[in-house]
Motif scaffolding. Structure first.
Motif, short mmCIF file in Angstrom:
data_model
loop_
_atom_site.label_atom_id
_atom_site.label_comp_id
_atom_site.label_asym_id
_atom_site.label_seq_id
_atom_site.Cartn_x
_atom_site.Cartn_y
_atom_site.Cartn_z
N ILE A 41 -32.86 96.93 23.26
CA ILE A 41 -33.96 96.29 22.54
C ILE A 41 -33.43 95.14 21.69
CG2 ILE A 41 -35.63 96.61 20.66
CD1 ILE A 41 -36.14 99.40 21.73
N VAL A 42 -32.35 95.39 20.97
CA VAL A 42 -31.77 94.35 20.12
C VAL A 42 -31.31 93.17 20.98
CG1 VAL A 42 -29.87 93.81 18.56
CG2 VAL A 42 -31.10 95.97 18.31
N TYR A 43 -30.68 93.47 22.10
CA TYR A 43 -30.19 92.42 23.00
C TYR A 43 -31.35 91.64 23.61
CZ TYR A 43 -28.00 90.19 27.01
OH TYR A 43 -27.58 89.28 27.94
N THR A 44 -32.35 92.35 24.12
CA THR A 44 -33.48 91.72 24.81
C THR A 44 -34.36 90.92 23.86
OG1 THR A 44 -33.51 93.54 26.40
CG2 THR A 44 -35.46 92.18 26.30
N THR A 55 -33.83 107.86 14.64
CA THR A 55 -34.84 108.40 13.74
C THR A 55 -36.08 107.53 13.76
OG1 THR A 55 -33.10 109.30 12.32
CG2 THR A 55 -35.28 109.10 11.35
N PHE A 56 -35.90 106.23 13.73
CA PHE A 56 -37.02 105.29 13.81
C PHE A 56 -37.77 105.48 15.12
CE2 PHE A 56 -38.78 101.21 15.18
CZ PHE A 56 -39.64 100.94 14.12
N LEU A 57 -37.04 105.64 16.22
CA LEU A 57 -37.65 105.83 17.54
C LEU A 57 -38.48 107.12 17.58
CD1 LEU A 57 -37.99 104.96 20.50
CD2 LEU A 57 -35.87 106.20 21.00
N VAL A 58 -37.93 108.21 17.08
CA VAL A 58 -38.66 109.49 17.07
C VAL A 58 -39.89 109.38 16.20
CG1 VAL A 58 -38.56 111.91 16.37
CG2 VAL A 58 -36.65 110.91 17.64
N LYS A 59 -39.76 108.73 15.05
CA LYS A 59 -40.91 108.56 14.16
C LYS A 59 -42.00 107.73 14.83
CE LYS A 59 -42.86 108.85 10.02
NZ LYS A 59 -44.26 108.78 10.35
N LEU A 60 -41.60 106.74 15.59
CA LEU A 60 -42.56 105.92 16.32
C LEU A 60 -43.29 106.74 17.39
CD1 LEU A 60 -43.54 102.97 16.52
CD2 LEU A 60 -41.80 102.62 18.25
N LEU A 61 -42.55 107.58 18.10
CA LEU A 61 -43.17 108.46 19.09
C LEU A 61 -44.16 109.41 18.42
CD1 LEU A 61 -40.01 109.33 21.21
CD2 LEU A 61 -41.87 107.79 21.86
N PHE A 62 -43.76 109.96 17.26
CA PHE A 62 -44.64 110.85 16.52
C PHE A 62 -45.89 110.11 16.04
CE2 PHE A 62 -46.00 112.56 12.38
CZ PHE A 62 -46.49 113.78 12.80
N LEU A 176 -38.65 102.49 34.03
CA LEU A 176 -39.96 101.96 33.65
C LEU A 176 -40.20 100.66 34.41
CD1 LEU A 176 -39.61 102.35 29.78
CD2 LEU A 176 -40.88 103.87 31.30
N THR A 177 -41.46 100.35 34.66
CA THR A 177 -41.74 99.05 35.24
C THR A 177 -41.36 97.99 34.20
OG1 THR A 177 -44.01 98.95 34.40
CG2 THR A 177 -43.68 99.99 36.57
N GLU A 178 -41.09 96.81 34.66
CA GLU A 178 -40.68 95.74 33.74
C GLU A 178 -41.77 95.47 32.71
OE1 GLU A 178 -37.95 93.53 32.05
OE2 GLU A 178 -37.57 94.67 33.87
N GLU A 179 -43.02 95.50 33.14
CA GLU A 179 -44.15 95.26 32.24
C GLU A 179 -44.23 96.35 31.16
OE1 GLU A 179 -48.95 95.45 32.59
OE2 GLU A 179 -47.88 94.40 34.19
N THR A 180 -44.07 97.60 31.55
CA THR A 180 -44.12 98.71 30.60
C THR A 180 -42.97 98.61 29.61
OG1 THR A 180 -45.16 100.13 32.25
CG2 THR A 180 -44.14 101.22 30.37
N LYS A 181 -41.78 98.31 30.11
CA LYS A 181 -40.61 98.18 29.24
C LYS A 181 -40.81 97.07 28.22
CE LYS A 181 -35.60 98.02 29.36
NZ LYS A 181 -34.40 97.97 30.19
N GLU A 182 -41.36 95.94 28.67
CA GLU A 182 -41.62 94.82 27.76
C GLU A 182 -42.64 95.20 26.69
OE1 GLU A 182 -42.73 91.44 30.12
OE2 GLU A 182 -40.74 91.27 31.02
N GLU A 183 -43.68 95.96 27.08
CA GLU A 183 -44.69 96.40 26.12
C GLU A 183 -44.08 97.33 25.08
OE1 GLU A 183 -47.99 98.21 28.12
OE2 GLU A 183 -48.45 96.40 29.26
N ILE A 184 -43.22 98.24 25.52
CA ILE A 184 -42.58 99.18 24.61
C ILE A 184 -41.67 98.44 23.64
CG2 ILE A 184 -40.90 101.07 24.47
CD1 ILE A 184 -42.15 102.15 27.07
N ILE A 185 -40.88 97.53 24.16
CA ILE A 185 -39.97 96.76 23.31
C ILE A 185 -40.76 95.93 22.29
CG2 ILE A 185 -38.33 94.83 23.30
CD1 ILE A 185 -37.17 96.02 25.90
#
Length: 195
Positions: A41-44, A55-62, A176-185
């Motif tokens: 994510i940081v690189y992209t 922790t941030f990722l888990v909190k986001l999922l929650f 993940l599809t490229e579109e889904t990955k971009e949306e998540i990022i």
């Protein structure tokens, strides 16, 4: 007087809230995969995301799950599917080391069982702090599930967050599809910038 002052401080509003710690437990390789994803994510994004972590990722999922709860979506079937699909990931590889789950159907959560040294090294636990209001909302959600479906739901926050994390990492591994990955990022970067 010092004792009285510190004791009366418990009743003052606006002070720091006492957070509830939830333990997310998963195999070590899931945490390694999460680290790799966060580095991607940081690189992209080419945005400075200092301190972004699991922790941030888990909190986001929650938070995403909580959003569905607040919108009134019936998540009972989804949670049962989570247990069915991913409950085995956190289960011990040696069934003899696990306590007998008794009559409780499905996944039985437990952090206190004794396990072998190799097994303990293969699993990690991540502590995630949740606001008391969030914890209370999830307790109400679990109670509502018990009431609505007329059976004991038997889920704790530890189990829920662990399953959400494991599901997400499994989806990453499956590709993940490229579109889904971009949306998540984009969503993660946006949430990070809101902080």
């Amino acid at each position: 007087m010092l004792t009285l002052k510190s004791w009366t401080g418990l009743f003052q509003r606006g002070e720091t809230d006492i957070y509830h710690t939830v333990k997310v437990r998963a195999p070590r390789d899931y945490f390694d995969r999460a680290d790799a994803f966060l580095e991607d994510i940081v690189y992209t994004s080419q945005v400075e995301l200092n301190g972004i972590n699991k922790t941030f990722l888990v909190k986001l999922l929650f938070d995403n799950f909580m959003d569905h709860v607040r919108k009134g979506k019936d998540l009972y079937t989804y949670i049962l599917q989570l247990r069915s699909k991913f409950g085995g990931v956190v289960a011990s590889t040696n069934a003899a080391d696990r306590p007998n789950p008794g009559s409780v159907p499905g996944f039985q959560w437990g952090l206190s069982f004794q396990s072998s040294q190799a097994e303990r090294a293969a699993f990690l636990t991540l502590n995630v702090r949740l606001h008391p209001a969030e914890v209370n909302r999830m307790r109400v959600f679990f109670d509502d599930m018990n009431w609505k479906h007329h059976q004991r739901f038997n889920m704790e926050m530890n189990e829920l967050l662990s399953l959400l994390f494991i599901e997400f990492i499994t989806e990453l591994r499956n590709g993940l599809t490229e579109e889904t990955k971009e949306e998540i990022i984009a969503a993660i970067v946006h949430k990070w910038e809101e902080q």
